[in-house]
Design an enzyme around this catalytic site. Structure first.
Site, PDB file in Angstrom:
ATOM      1  N   CYS A   1       0.853  -1.189   0.000  1.00 25.45           N
ATOM      2  CA  CYS A   1       0.000   0.000   0.000  1.00 25.45           C
ATOM      3  C   CYS A   1       0.888   1.237   0.000  1.00 25.45           C
ATOM      4  O   CYS A   1       1.993   1.232   0.540  1.00 25.45           O
ATOM      5  CB  CYS A   1      -0.942   0.104   1.189  1.00 25.45           C
TER       6      CYS A   1
ATOM      7  N   ARG B   1       3.221   0.016  -5.266  1.00 23.31           N
ATOM      8  CA  ARG B   1       3.107  -0.621  -3.955  1.00 23.31           C
ATOM      9  C   ARG B   1       1.782  -1.365  -3.787  1.00 23.31           C
ATOM     10  O   ARG B   1       1.584  -2.086  -2.816  1.00 23.31           O
ATOM     11  CB  ARG B   1       3.214   0.435  -2.852  1.00 23.31           C
TER      12      ARG B   1
ATOM     13  N   TRP C   1      -3.065  -2.526  -1.629  1.00 20.78           N
ATOM     14  CA  TRP C   1      -2.816  -3.930  -1.962  1.00 20.78           C
ATOM     15  C   TRP C   1      -3.525  -4.703  -0.870  1.00 20.78           C
ATOM     16  O   TRP C   1      -3.065  -4.738   0.278  1.00 20.78           O
ATOM     17  CB  TRP C   1      -1.317  -4.206  -1.972  1.00 20.78           C
TER      18      TRP C   1
ATOM     19  N   ASN D   1      -0.779   2.101   5.984  1.00 16.90           N
ATOM     20  CA  ASN D   1      -0.006   1.070   5.294  1.00 16.90           C
ATOM     21  C   ASN D   1       0.533   0.138   6.355  1.00 16.90           C
ATOM     22  O   ASN D   1       1.231   0.587   7.264  1.00 16.90           O
ATOM     23  CB  ASN D   1       1.143   1.725   4.514  1.00 16.90           C
ATOM     24  N   GLY D   2       0.204  -1.140   6.270  1.00 16.91           N
ATOM     25  CA  GLY D   2       0.673  -2.102   7.277  1.00 16.91           C
ATOM     26  C   GLY D   2      -0.458  -3.033   7.654  1.00 16.91           C
ATOM     27  O   GLY D   2      -1.452  -3.147   6.921  1.00 16.91           O
TER      28      GLY D   2
ATOM     29  N   GLU E   1      16.828 -16.253 -11.599  1.00 20.12           N
ATOM     30  CA  GLU E   1      16.335 -14.878 -11.729  1.00 20.12           C
ATOM     31  C   GLU E   1      15.555 -14.699 -13.038  1.00 20.12           C
ATOM     32  O   GLU E   1      14.504 -14.060 -13.069  1.00 20.12           O
ATOM     33  CB  GLU E   1      17.512 -13.893 -11.624  1.00 20.12           C
TER      34      GLU E   1
ATOM     35  N   LYS F   1      11.645 -13.587 -13.302  1.00 14.66           N
ATOM     36  CA  LYS F   1      11.216 -12.411 -14.076  1.00 14.66           C
ATOM     37  C   LYS F   1      10.103 -12.800 -15.036  1.00 14.66           C
ATOM     38  O   LYS F   1       9.114 -12.106 -15.170  1.00 14.66           O
ATOM     39  CB  LYS F   1      12.427 -11.901 -14.861  1.00 14.66           C
TER      40      LYS F   1
ATOM     41  N   GLU G   1       6.770 -13.466 -13.171  1.00 14.72           N
ATOM     42  CA  GLU G   1       6.179 -12.262 -12.602  1.00 14.72           C
ATOM     43  C   GLU G   1       5.399 -11.443 -13.606  1.00 14.72           C
ATOM     44  O   GLU G   1       4.316 -10.985 -13.318  1.00 14.72           O
ATOM     45  CB  GLU G   1       7.308 -11.317 -12.126  1.00 14.72           C
TER      46      GLU G   1
ATOM     47  N   HIS H   1      17.058 -35.804 -12.988  1.00 18.39           N
ATOM     48  CA  HIS H   1      16.617 -36.486 -11.764  1.00 18.39           C
ATOM     49  C   HIS H   1      15.128 -36.299 -11.530  1.00 18.39           C
ATOM     50  O   HIS H   1      14.659 -36.433 -10.414  1.00 18.39           O
ATOM     51  CB  HIS H   1      17.441 -35.996 -10.564  1.00 18.39           C
TER      52      HIS H   1
ATOM     53  N   LYS I   1       5.452  -3.920  -4.895  1.00 20.42           N
ATOM     54  CA  LYS I   1       6.907  -3.830  -4.890  1.00 20.42           C
ATOM     55  C   LYS I   1       7.497  -3.981  -3.490  1.00 20.42           C
ATOM     56  O   LYS I   1       8.513  -4.620  -3.299  1.00 20.42           O
ATOM     57  CB  LYS I   1       7.357  -2.502  -5.499  1.00 20.42           C
TER      58      LYS I   1
HETATM   59  C1  F6R Z   1      11.039  -9.421  -8.094  1.00 21.64           C
HETATM   60  C2  F6R Z   1      11.063  -8.543  -6.948  1.00 21.64           C
HETATM   61  C3  F6R Z   1      10.907  -9.153  -5.594  1.00 21.64           C
HETATM   62  C4  F6R Z   1      11.827  -8.421  -4.598  1.00 21.64           C
HETATM   63  C5  F6R Z   1      11.558  -8.934  -3.187  1.00 21.64           C
HETATM   64  C6  F6R Z   1      12.468  -8.276  -2.172  1.00 21.64           C
HETATM   65  O1  F6R Z   1      11.236  -8.728  -9.280  1.00 21.64           O
HETATM   66  O2  F6R Z   1      11.189  -7.358  -7.079  1.00 21.64           O
HETATM   67  O3  F6R Z   1      11.155 -10.518  -5.611  1.00 21.64           O
HETATM   68  O4  F6R Z   1      13.154  -8.637  -4.961  1.00 21.64           O
HETATM   69  O5  F6R Z   1      10.227  -8.681  -2.838  1.00 21.64           O
HETATM   70  O6  F6R Z   1      12.291  -6.900  -2.143  1.00 21.64           O
HETATM   71  P1  F6R Z   1      13.376  -5.953  -1.505  1.00 21.64           P
HETATM   72  O7  F6R Z   1      14.612  -6.047  -2.323  1.00 21.64           O
HETATM   73  O8  F6R Z   1      12.776  -4.594  -1.529  1.00 21.64           O
HETATM   74  O9  F6R Z   1      13.604  -6.466  -0.110  1.00 21.64           O
END
Ligand code: F6R
Length: 609
Positions: free
Chosen positions: A2, A27, A81, A107-108, A484, A488, A491, A507, A604
């Site tokens: 949020c 967010r 969110w 937020n929280g 990674e 990506k 996501e 395996h 995010k």
């Molecule tokens: C993926 C992504 C998430 C963050 C994860 C940690 O693209 O952005 O997997 O890497 O939520 O977030 P931070 O780095 O802010 O602790």
């Protein structure tokens, strides 16, 4: 999760609130709302308060707010969110108390909201939403009735909250002021001329000011257009100075790119150069961190703890630390680490990695490490974030604001930060670092070359975007990149994908390979080249279509599509090979006409467990 915003000034704050919410939409974007006081106009059925809330994106909210003609000199806003209660108009913030006097954005998560709600219901308060937040304005109102003072009431009410919160609170009876406070969720305040701006993060303020106050846990600020006063839970005044932030407002705009994600992918060479800075010269990095060679010598074990992409960066970090420093290093997912009773002693160094510096699980892991008397070092992108304030040593990445939900430039700066750290530690201990510092200095040029091949990747993506399943394979240094790349893709394109160490496929998971299954293989380590090629052969024999990302010369029979990158030392190659993997995910998602910057279900900054 949020995003919250606030405005206290003399002009109409509605556009400022809406604009702030747009930049915080990463967010959360299930629903949004704003509320104004003071010289307000619009839906005045609440007498002196105008409120507009809507399910969906901030664009929707902006349309509705304009139609209503809402204005006001003091206002709060929220982009959500959902955690408690589905995304809906009624569950959107701001929330009001039962008498429509106190307005709150939050937020929280309030963990004890059911108990609080129960006792408020018994006192005759009523609730409209299913949210945890709605207890807060009612609790403040209840204390206002008892104390007759908005500030006292807010302090008393927050003392009853368990959980995490960043709050902006307004009161119809005090229409030109706002109270803000926080615990375990971020909140920053920007100072302008006769006006103040509140937001969950710094980029949302940059259009208006670069003078930013960072609120600490359990601190309060009472804000009027011409004044800000900070105080603690005992109402004792706190002297606070603003920080001058040197990020530019443009850094938080798209700058001609179609999406933030694409812009951020292309910003990687610059972000990496900035993160290296002069840290590799002499003992600069060790001095910046305030670490002594004696302390480094005393480290018996390292844990690298993070979530998601940041954890993937840690996997590459472990490889270089173990190679150069020979210190046993474990990488752990923060949400697992915090509950698995890890073996931490005072000779353990716990490195946390977090772009936002606010991730709840990473923060909890850091606190656990500190409680166990270990030293903590954090790699973060966010100045003043909770994690940066609590860690013993802080290394800032210089990615600038990362707006797209999917992390790209933050990941790459986390990698380069880990490499710089390992090299600096090796130098301090007089260990060999194989001229990796020189290699690092040239990596940005190599990434620029890789970025020029974007058309090839676009073409390959066109062949892949209808796929339902994909695999990413790599060995050694290439395996974390496979992880990674796969993350990506999942996501932003919503294509199911798995990453495997190439030798592990046979395996079990090889059973899933069938004709035309796409397998993205990353191959940079020439000492493992033959083994990697055998694994590729295994999937090709079973009908897979292979996309090969490599800096090696490889015979055509091993791949269907080739993405070449410049030659590079395998240990730091993840910084380079991840770039085509990011672009591949990006263009596949674009071909599917998806919103790459705001993928479904994601936010995010994950400030809840
Ligand atoms: C993926 C992504 C998430 C963050 C994860 C940690 O693209 O952005 O997997 O890497 O939520 O977030 P931070 O780095 O802010 O602790």
């Amino acid at each position: 999760m949020c995003g919250i915003v606030g405005y206290v000034g003399k002009k109409d704050g509605v556009d400022i609130l809406l604009d702030g919410l747009s930049s915080l939409e990463y967010r959360g974007y299930d629903s949004a709302g704003i509320m104004t006081l003071n010289n307000t106009r619009g839906n005045n059925e609440l007498e002196g308060i105008s409120i507009c809330k809507t399910k969906g994106r901030v664009d929707n909210l902006a349309k509705n707010a304009k139609q209503m003609g809402i204005v006001g000199n003091v206002g709060i806003g929220h982009t959500r969110w959902a955690t408690h209660g589905e995304p809906s108009d009624v569950n959107s913030h701001p929330h009001l108390d039962s008498t429509n006097t106190i307005g709150v954005v939050h937020n929280g998560i309030i963990e004890n909201y059911l108990d609080l709600k129960d006792s408020l219901l018994k006192k005759g308060y009523h609730f409209l939403s299913q949210t945890d937040t709605e207890v807060i304005p009612n609790l403040i109102k209840d204390y206002c009735n008892q104390t007759g003072d908005f500030v006292d009431a807010t302090i008393k009410a927050t003392a009853e909250l368990k959980g995490s919160y960043a709050l902006a609170v307004v009161d119809k009876d005090n229409p030109d002021e706002m109270i803000v406070t926080k615990k375990d969720s971020p909140l920053v305040i920007g100072e302008g001329e006769g006006e103040f701006f509140i937001a969950s993060d710094i980029p949302a303020l940059l259009k208006h000011t670069n003078k930013v106050y960072i609120l600490e846990d359990n601190e309060f600020a009472k804000i009027t257009p011409d004044n800000i006063v900070f105080f603690d839970e005992a109402k004792k005044r706190i002297e606070k100075k603003y920080k001058e932030i040197d990020w530019s407002a443009e850094a938080a705009q798209k700058g001609g790119y179609e999406d933030f994600m694409l812009k951020e992918i292309f910003e990687q060479p610059t972000a990496i150069r900035k993160t290296i800075g002069n840290r590799l010269d002499k003992d600069n990095l060790i001095a910046e961190l305030g670490i002594t060679p004696e302390y480094i010598k005393s480290i018996e074990k390292i844990y690298i703890v993070a979530c998601g992409t940041a954890m993937n960066a840690g996997l590459s970090g472990r490889k270089i630390i173990e190679k150069l420093l020979k210190i046993p290093t474990e990488v752990d997912i923060a949400s697992e680490f915090r509950y698995r009773e890890p073996l931490i002693t005072e000779k353990t160094l716990v490195i946390t990695i977090s772009q936002s510096g606010e991730t709840a699980d990473t923060l909890a892991a850091l606190r656990l490490a500190k409680k166990s008397n270990a030293k903590t070092l954090t790699i973060t992108n966010t100045i003043g974030s909770t994690i940066s304030r609590e860690a013993d040593f802080v290394m800032y990445t210089q990615a600038g604001p990362e707006i797209a939900v999917a992390s790209t430039k933050a990941y790459n700066t986390q990698l380069v930060a880990m490499y710089c750290l390992a090299i600096a530690f090796a130098k301090a201990l007089n260990l060999d670092y194989n001229d990796l510092d020189k290699e690092l200095e040239s990596i940005s040029n190599k990434i620029e070359i890789a970025l020029q091949k974007v058309d090839n990747i676009k073409d390959i993506a066109k062949q892949m975007y209808n796929a339902h399943d994909m695999f990413f394979l790599g060995r050694g240094n290439d395996f974390p990149v496979a992880q990674e790349g796969s993350l990506k893709l999942k996501e932003i394109s919503y294509i199911h994908s798995e990453a495997y160490a190439a030798g592990e496929l046979k395996h079990g998971p090889i059973a899933l390979i069938e004709k035309d299954t796409f397998v993205v293989c990353i191959v940079t380590d020439n000492t493992l080249l033959d083994k990697s090629l055998s694994n590729i052969q295994e999937v090709k024999t079973r009908g897979a279509k292979v996309v090969l990302i490599t800096d090696q010369k490889v015979d055509k029979k091993y791949y269907d599509y080739l993405i070449e990158v410049p030659q590079c030392s395998s240990i730091i190659s993840p910084m380079l090979t991840v770039v085509p993997a990011q672009l591949l995910a990006y263009y596949i998602a674009k071909d599917k006409e998806l919103d790459v910057d705001k993928p479904r279900n994601l936010a995010k900054s994950v400030t809840v467990e």
